[in-house]
Design an enzyme around this catalytic site. Structure first.
Site, PDB file in Angstrom:
ATOM      1  N   HIS A  96       0.846  -1.206   0.000  1.00  0.00           N
ATOM      2  CA  HIS A  96       0.000   0.000   0.000  1.00  0.00           C
ATOM      3  C   HIS A  96       0.875   1.246   0.000  1.00  0.00           C
ATOM      4  CE1 HIS A  96      -2.890   3.033   1.141  1.00  0.00           C
ATOM      5  NE2 HIS A  96      -3.807   2.206   0.699  1.00  0.00           N
ATOM      6  N   GLY A 174      -7.445   9.484  -0.413  1.00  0.00           N
ATOM      7  CA  GLY A 174      -7.851  10.325   0.709  1.00  0.00           C
ATOM      8  C   GLY A 174      -7.926  11.807   0.369  1.00  0.00           C
ATOM      9  N   SER A 214     -10.213   7.538  -3.488  1.00  0.00           N
ATOM     10  CA  SER A 214     -11.437   8.341  -3.423  1.00  0.00           C
ATOM     11  C   SER A 214     -12.628   7.714  -4.153  1.00  0.00           C
ATOM     12  CB  SER A 214     -11.176   9.772  -3.921  1.00  0.00           C
ATOM     13  OG  SER A 214     -10.206  10.400  -3.096  1.00  0.00           O
TER      14      SER A 214
HETATM   15  P1  13P Z   1      -9.605   6.484   0.000  1.00  0.00           P
HETATM   16  O1  13P Z   1     -10.733   5.680  -0.584  1.00  0.00           O
HETATM   17  O2  13P Z   1      -9.899   7.026   1.352  1.00  0.00           O
HETATM   18  O3  13P Z   1      -9.083   7.501  -0.972  1.00  0.00           O
HETATM   19  O4  13P Z   1      -8.389   5.432   0.242  1.00  0.00           O
HETATM   20  C1  13P Z   1      -8.008   4.611  -0.790  1.00  0.00           C
HETATM   21  C2  13P Z   1      -7.059   3.605  -0.284  1.00  0.00           C
HETATM   22  O5  13P Z   1      -5.944   3.922   0.091  1.00  0.00           O
HETATM   23  C3  13P Z   1      -7.510   2.216  -0.212  1.00  0.00           C
HETATM   24  O6  13P Z   1      -6.440   1.351   0.040  1.00  0.00           O
END
Ligand code: 13P
Length: 250
Positions: A96, A174, A214
């Protein structure tokens, strides 16, 4: 036809009590239908895995961890092994971007972890993606290629069939700024061609490639209409049962 995968990544959120409350509500919503026949996975913190395993039993909802250490066992204070999480779950997120960038995990480490996880028969959600700076410097494809070639190093096709790839552009995580369906499709199609080169066409056709960054109930349908997008890895919008249900039933 690849079965869609909808995976929640709760990151460092939810106590086990909160995780249980989520799952109870989510299961009751899901009993009304999973209209896309999606494979559903919840990736929770280590501390919630034991109680979630019990609560999810027989529900058809998969459970995953968010990291492992690459050694099998030994004097590694604070680390958690593949064998340990395997007692409770069958998936694990590796590579990740938050671990790559905030915690300094290089491709070589991600590769070692992937080999260890696959050797223990865990299914790996293997993340790749470029930063904003890399995209603006026109090295997106080079970065993704490196992440995949180095990450898959030493893994044979049979084992790699237990990998689900997630394309998560770092600038979309995010931030509320989703990649456009066209941008995402372009990256997914690049990844699909590349894995056909690394393994073969058969592998490439079978492997699910998720988009992350997102994803929300409002944008998931359009993303899922792209031919090479097979699901989503969802952070923020997976934290609420109602919103994750709407994503699952896009
Ligand atoms: P968001 O959906 O909050 O942007 O996060 C994506 C993510 O990092 C999933 O692993």
């Amino acid at each position: 036809m690849r079965q869609p995968v909808m995976a929640a990544n709760w990151k460092m959120n939810k106590t086990s009590k909160e995780a249980l409350e989520f799952v109870k509500e989510f299961k009751s919503g899901l009993s009304k239908g999973n209209k896309n026949n999606a494979e559903i996975v919840i990736c929770a913190s280590f501390t919630s895995l034991p109680c979630l395993q019990l609560e999810l039993k027989g529900s058809g909802i998969g459970l995953g961890g968010q990291n492992i250490f690459y050694e099998k066992e030994g004097a590694y204070t604070g680390e958690v092994s593949a064998l340990m999480i395997k007692e409770f779950c069958e998936y694990v997120i590796l590579g990740h971007s938050e671990r790559r960038h905030a915690l300094g995990e290089k491709n070589e480490i991600v590769s070692k972890k992937t080999r260890t996880a696959l050797a223990e028969d865990l299914k790996v959600i293997f993340c790749v993606g470029e930063t904003l700076n890399e995209r603006e410097s026109n090295i997106t494809w080079k970065i993704i290629e490196e992440q995949l070639r180095k990450g898959f190093n030493g893994i044979d096709k049979e084992q790699a069939l237990n990998i689900i790839i997630a394309y998560e552009p770092v600038w979309a995580i995010g931030t509320g700024k989703t990649a456009t369906p066209k941008q995402a499709e372009e990256a997914h199609s690049f990844i699909r061609k590349l894995i056909a080169e690394i393994f073969d066409e058969d592998y490439s056709e079978k492997t699910r490639i998720l988009y992350g960054g997102s994803v929300k109930p409002e944008n998931v349908k359009e993303l899922m209409s792209q031919p090479n997008i097979d699901g989503a890895l969802v952070g923020g919008a997976s934290m609420n049962p109602e919103s994750f249900l709407r994503i699952v039933n896009y």
